[in-house]
Design an enzyme around this catalytic site. Structure first.
Site, PDB file in Angstrom:
ATOM      1  N   GLU A  40       0.830  -1.206   0.000  1.00 37.93           N
ATOM      2  CA  GLU A  40       0.000   0.000   0.000  1.00 37.93           C
ATOM      3  C   GLU A  40       0.867   1.261   0.000  1.00 37.93           C
ATOM      4  O   GLU A  40       1.830   1.365   0.760  1.00 37.93           O
ATOM      5  CB  GLU A  40      -0.882   0.002   1.251  1.00 37.93           C
ATOM      6  CG  GLU A  40      -1.754   1.238   1.404  1.00 37.93           C
ATOM      7  CD  GLU A  40      -2.450   1.308   2.763  1.00 37.93           C
ATOM      8  OE1 GLU A  40      -3.513   1.948   2.842  1.00 37.93           O
ATOM      9  OE2 GLU A  40      -1.923   0.715   3.735  1.00 37.93           O
ATOM     10  N   LYS A 111      -9.835   2.490  -1.936  1.00 38.47           N
ATOM     11  CA  LYS A 111      -9.990   1.933  -0.586  1.00 38.47           C
ATOM     12  C   LYS A 111     -11.276   2.428   0.073  1.00 38.47           C
ATOM     13  O   LYS A 111     -11.537   3.645   0.121  1.00 38.47           O
ATOM     14  CB  LYS A 111      -8.768   2.323   0.249  1.00 38.47           C
ATOM     15  CG  LYS A 111      -8.705   1.707   1.639  1.00 38.47           C
ATOM     16  CD  LYS A 111      -7.410   2.159   2.314  1.00 38.47           C
ATOM     17  CE  LYS A 111      -7.262   1.590   3.718  1.00 38.47           C
ATOM     18  NZ  LYS A 111      -6.012   2.088   4.351  1.00 38.47           N
ATOM     19  N   CYS A 146      -5.274  -2.843   3.340  1.00 36.77           N
ATOM     20  CA  CYS A 146      -4.866  -2.573   4.725  1.00 36.77           C
ATOM     21  C   CYS A 146      -6.040  -2.596   5.702  1.00 36.77           C
ATOM     22  O   CYS A 146      -6.538  -3.667   6.045  1.00 36.77           O
ATOM     23  CB  CYS A 146      -4.115  -1.238   4.776  1.00 36.77           C
ATOM     24  SG  CYS A 146      -3.073  -1.028   6.256  1.00 36.77           S
TER      25      CYS A 146
END
Length: 265
Positions: A40, A111, A146
């Site tokens: 990431e 995300k 994440c």
């Protein structure tokens, strides 16, 4: 099927351009792999909040160009980690890029769950709202990033969309490394899917990174795990193990709450 996770460090003394070139060279070295994964926000650092705006780029910006070329030259499927995307509206997103072996951008993922509890990423970046799966010919996979790892309903949605594996790039802090390993295994076990979770080494803006990229099989067994430093983690997967696990222990069909059980492809 061979997968390679590139656990690189984000060194503040290394320019973003130099790190792009180094990452591209690492991708080229994985020729022969069927899937390569980067972490990431590796161009800037997941906790380098003060640099997000300055280092943001359009979807088809410098990182896109370098990674597309690397995927094409290595002839690999490449999850190129994520970038700070600046959308035409001016909003910033934590956006993952996935390329085919021809260098085509096959999917991008913004995300959904932003970390920070009303600080950092949670206020600096907008949230995505689309679940994304990638039609990899050997192992179709869902994409998450994440902090998404903490939200199991996202992964259920990816399974319903046909995912047989999950690819999760991260910039996960060392102080919560036990959660990283536990959650990676939990998402694999409960969805009977492979988990490929790629973290970073070193530190991001003074936040020590967990490293310990991990590959988990559909039964929850850890197939490979990196250490804390820079490392290329390569593992061979058997795509048939997903259906074998789901056939031998058909827990997914007993779902009661939420969305209906996934339809067999």
């Amino acid at each position: 099927m061979r997968a390679s996770l590139l656990q690189i460090a984000v060194n503040p003394d290394e320019s973003v351009a130099a790190r792009r070139g180094r990452a591209a060279d690492l991708v080229r070295e994985q020729r022969g792999s069927d899937l390569v994964v980067l972490p990431e926000l590796w161009p800037v650092g997941a906790f380098a909040y003060e640099s997000f705006a300055a280092e943001s780029e359009p979807l088809e910006g410098p990182t896109y160009a370098v990674m597309a070329e690397a995927a094409r030259e290595a002839r690999v499927w490449l999850h190129a980690g994520s970038i700070v995307e600046r959308a035409p509206s001016g909003a910033l997103y934590n956006t993952s890029l996935v390329f085919s072996p021809s260098g085509e951008l096959v999917r991008s993922y913004r995300k959904i769950h932003r970390f920070g509890f009303d600080q950092g990423e949670a206020v600096l970046m907008a949230a995505g709202d689309d679940l994304v799966t990638v039609p990899h010919p050997q192992l179709p996979f869902g994409v998450a990033t994440c902090y998404d790892l903490r939200f199991p309903e996202l992964f259920r949605g990816l399974v319903d969309a046909g995912a047989r594996a999950f690819v999760v790039p991260a910039g996960w802090p060392a102080r919560r490394r036990a959660h990283w390993t536990l959650l990676a295994q939990a998402r694999a076990v409960e969805n009977q899917a492979y988990m490929l979770a790629c973290g970073t080494a070193g530190s991001h803006a003074g936040v020590e990174q967990a490293g310990h990229s991990i590959v988990v099989d559909p039964w929850g067994e850890v197939l490979a795990e990196a250490g804390a430093g820079e490392e290329v983690l390569t593992v061979d997967l058997d795509p048939a193990k997903v259906e074998l696990t789901r056939d031998q222990f058909p827990a997914l069909k007993d779902r009661v709450l939420g969305t209906p059980p996934p339809t067999r492809a």
